[in-house]
Design an enzyme around this catalytic site. Structure first.
Site, PDB file in Angstrom:
ATOM      1  N   GLY A  56      14.259  23.872 -12.580  1.00  0.00           N
ATOM      2  CA  GLY A  56      14.052  25.138 -13.268  1.00  0.00           C
ATOM      3  C   GLY A  56      13.454  26.215 -12.385  1.00  0.00           C
ATOM      4  O   GLY A  56      13.435  26.107 -11.159  1.00  0.00           O
ATOM      5  N   GLY A 110      19.782  30.781  -5.270  1.00  0.00           N
ATOM      6  CA  GLY A 110      20.250  29.543  -4.622  1.00  0.00           C
ATOM      7  C   GLY A 110      20.815  28.586  -5.667  1.00  0.00           C
ATOM      8  O   GLY A 110      21.904  28.021  -5.495  1.00  0.00           O
ATOM      9  N   HIS A 111      20.089  28.412  -6.780  1.00  0.00           N
ATOM     10  CA  HIS A 111      20.591  27.558  -7.864  1.00  0.00           C
ATOM     11  C   HIS A 111      21.889  28.139  -8.436  1.00  0.00           C
ATOM     12  O   HIS A 111      22.836  27.404  -8.714  1.00  0.00           O
ATOM     13  CB  HIS A 111      19.577  27.488  -9.018  1.00  0.00           C
ATOM     14  N   GLN A 137      21.483  22.889   0.741  1.00  0.00           N
ATOM     15  CA  GLN A 137      21.176  22.488   2.118  1.00  0.00           C
ATOM     16  C   GLN A 137      19.712  22.768   2.469  1.00  0.00           C
ATOM     17  O   GLN A 137      19.165  22.203   3.403  1.00  0.00           O
ATOM     18  CB  GLN A 137      22.126  23.241   3.067  1.00  0.00           C
ATOM     19  N   ASP A 190      17.130  21.740   1.027  1.00  0.00           N
ATOM     20  CA  ASP A 190      16.453  20.443   0.999  1.00  0.00           C
ATOM     21  C   ASP A 190      17.358  19.437   1.716  1.00  0.00           C
ATOM     22  O   ASP A 190      17.923  18.527   1.090  1.00  0.00           O
ATOM     23  CB  ASP A 190      16.189  20.012  -0.446  1.00  0.00           C
ATOM     24  N   GLN A 236      16.596  15.687   1.420  1.00  0.00           N
ATOM     25  CA  GLN A 236      16.894  15.226   0.054  1.00  0.00           C
ATOM     26  C   GLN A 236      18.403  15.010  -0.120  1.00  0.00           C
ATOM     27  O   GLN A 236      18.830  14.004  -0.695  1.00  0.00           O
ATOM     28  CB  GLN A 236      16.395  16.263  -0.954  1.00  0.00           C
ATOM     29  N   MET A 241      15.493  31.003  -0.242  1.00  0.00           N
ATOM     30  CA  MET A 241      15.078  31.091  -1.647  1.00  0.00           C
ATOM     31  C   MET A 241      14.491  29.766  -2.097  1.00  0.00           C
ATOM     32  O   MET A 241      15.019  28.699  -1.765  1.00  0.00           O
ATOM     33  CB  MET A 241      16.264  31.478  -2.511  1.00  0.00           C
TER      34      MET A 241
HETATM   35  O1  PAF Z   1      15.757  19.683  -5.667  1.00  0.00           O
HETATM   36  C1  PAF Z   1      15.244  19.579  -6.799  1.00  0.00           C
HETATM   37  O2  PAF Z   1      15.100  20.552  -7.535  1.00  0.00           O
HETATM   38  C2  PAF Z   1      14.788  18.217  -7.278  1.00  0.00           C
HETATM   39  O3  PAF Z   1      14.280  17.457  -6.249  1.00  0.00           O
HETATM   40  C3  PAF Z   1      15.890  17.438  -8.059  1.00  0.00           C
HETATM   41  C4  PAF Z   1      17.080  17.120  -7.171  1.00  0.00           C
HETATM   42  C5  PAF Z   1      16.347  18.269  -9.255  1.00  0.00           C
HETATM   43  C6  PAF Z   1      15.294  16.122  -8.568  1.00  0.00           C
HETATM   44  O4  PAF Z   1      14.201  16.325  -9.391  1.00  0.00           O
END
Ligand code: PAF
Length: 278
Positions: free
Chosen positions: A28, A33-34, A145, A147, A150, A181
């Site tokens: 959220g 970026g999202h 990218q 993260d 991750q 961002m």
């Molecule tokens: O990148 C994020 O926002 C979080 O690490 C994710 C992938 C939603 C997992 O909680």
């Protein structure tokens, strides 16, 4: 746009979804970026699902879980505008009911960088992402990218566990001055916001040095460190030039590599990275 607050509701919506499902997992407090991930998911799939869940298990005891920025109404308006079909926003009790006892751990690639500065972080990420994938059953999942580690961890987990979806990693979206961002940018006071530009400046320096023929990573790391050290509000956690697939530190650049860093600006911990050509 439909909103699922429970796992059962989400599964019912999923059962009724026809065609491919593109999924954007988020915590959220959305930014461009999202939204770039949602746009790509919209362009490539019949159905778009986004999740909003600030996952408690990926925060360390001294980290910012309680203060992590939240604005659900704003997030929902942004997702509606991008023609998201379903938003999954469970509570922590729904995701981790009493007696929850199963965890997913990806080894090796989680040992260094974010993994070593944030013990347990990737265990929390991998576990929640597996749960989200099992609930949403996406055809494709979209990650940023920004993260980078991750994204690698999730890709490795999906490959190792034969999970039936494709992971798509989209480029980092930046402010006009280069700052990547991030929902956490909201923590920055005006002077800190200015200081935060030093991350992208250091990454750009790495790219430029490589462009001029420098291949010794120690030299590049030192130049980056010295640039960041000139910024009084910045405190370096790590500066890394690593193999983009394994995150292992390199001594020489002879293939495309990932330059990444974690820097504290005041109390705010920021990360960023760029790919540097070989
Ligand atoms: O990148 C994020 O926002 C979080 O690490 C994710 C992938 C939603 C997992 O909680």
């Amino acid at each position: 746009m439909q909103i699922a607050r429970t796992i059962a509701e989400m599964k019912t919506f999923r059962m009724k979804s026809l065609g491919s499902v593109g999924f954007v997992p988020t915590m959220g407090y959305l930014h461009d970026g999202h939204l770039a991930l949602v746009k790509q998911a919209r362009a490539e799939n019949s159905v778009v699902v986004a999740s909003i869940f600030v996952n408690p298990t990926q925060f360390g005891p001294t980290e910012d879980f309680k203060t992590y920025p939240r604005d659900t109404e704003r997030d929902l308006a942004m997702l509606r505008k991008e023609r998201t079909d379903i938003v999954f926003m469970p509570t922590a009790e729904e995701m981790y009911p009493e007696g929850f006892n199963s965890w997913v751990e990806v080894e090796k690639v989680t040992d260094r960088l974010e993994g070593s500065y944030r013990p347990g972080h990737f265990k929390g990420v991998a576990t929640v992402v597996v749960k989200l994938f099992n609930i949403v059953e996406p055809t494709r999942a979209y990650l940023g990218q920004k993260d980078a580690q991750q994204a690698l961890v999730i890709k490795k987990m999906v490959a190792d566990l034969n999970m039936n979806l494709e992971i798509i990693v989209a480029p980092t979206v930046r402010e006009s001055d280069g700052l990547a961002m991030s929902s956490r940018n909201v923590y920055l006071k005006p002077q800190e916001r200015q200081a935060a530009t030093v991350l992208f400046k250091a990454l750009t320096l790495a790219r430029n040095l490589r462009g001029k023929g420098e291949s010794n990573t120690e030299t590049i790391r030192q130049e980056m460190t010295s640039l960041i050290s000139k910024e009084p509000l910045a405190k370096i956690e790590y500066v890394s030039i690593a193999d983009a697939e394994t995150m292992e530190e390199l001594t020489e650049i002879d293939k495309p590599v990932l330059a990444s860093l974690a820097v504290r600006i005041g109390k705010t911990r920021l990360i960023d990275n760029v790919l540097v050509s070989g």
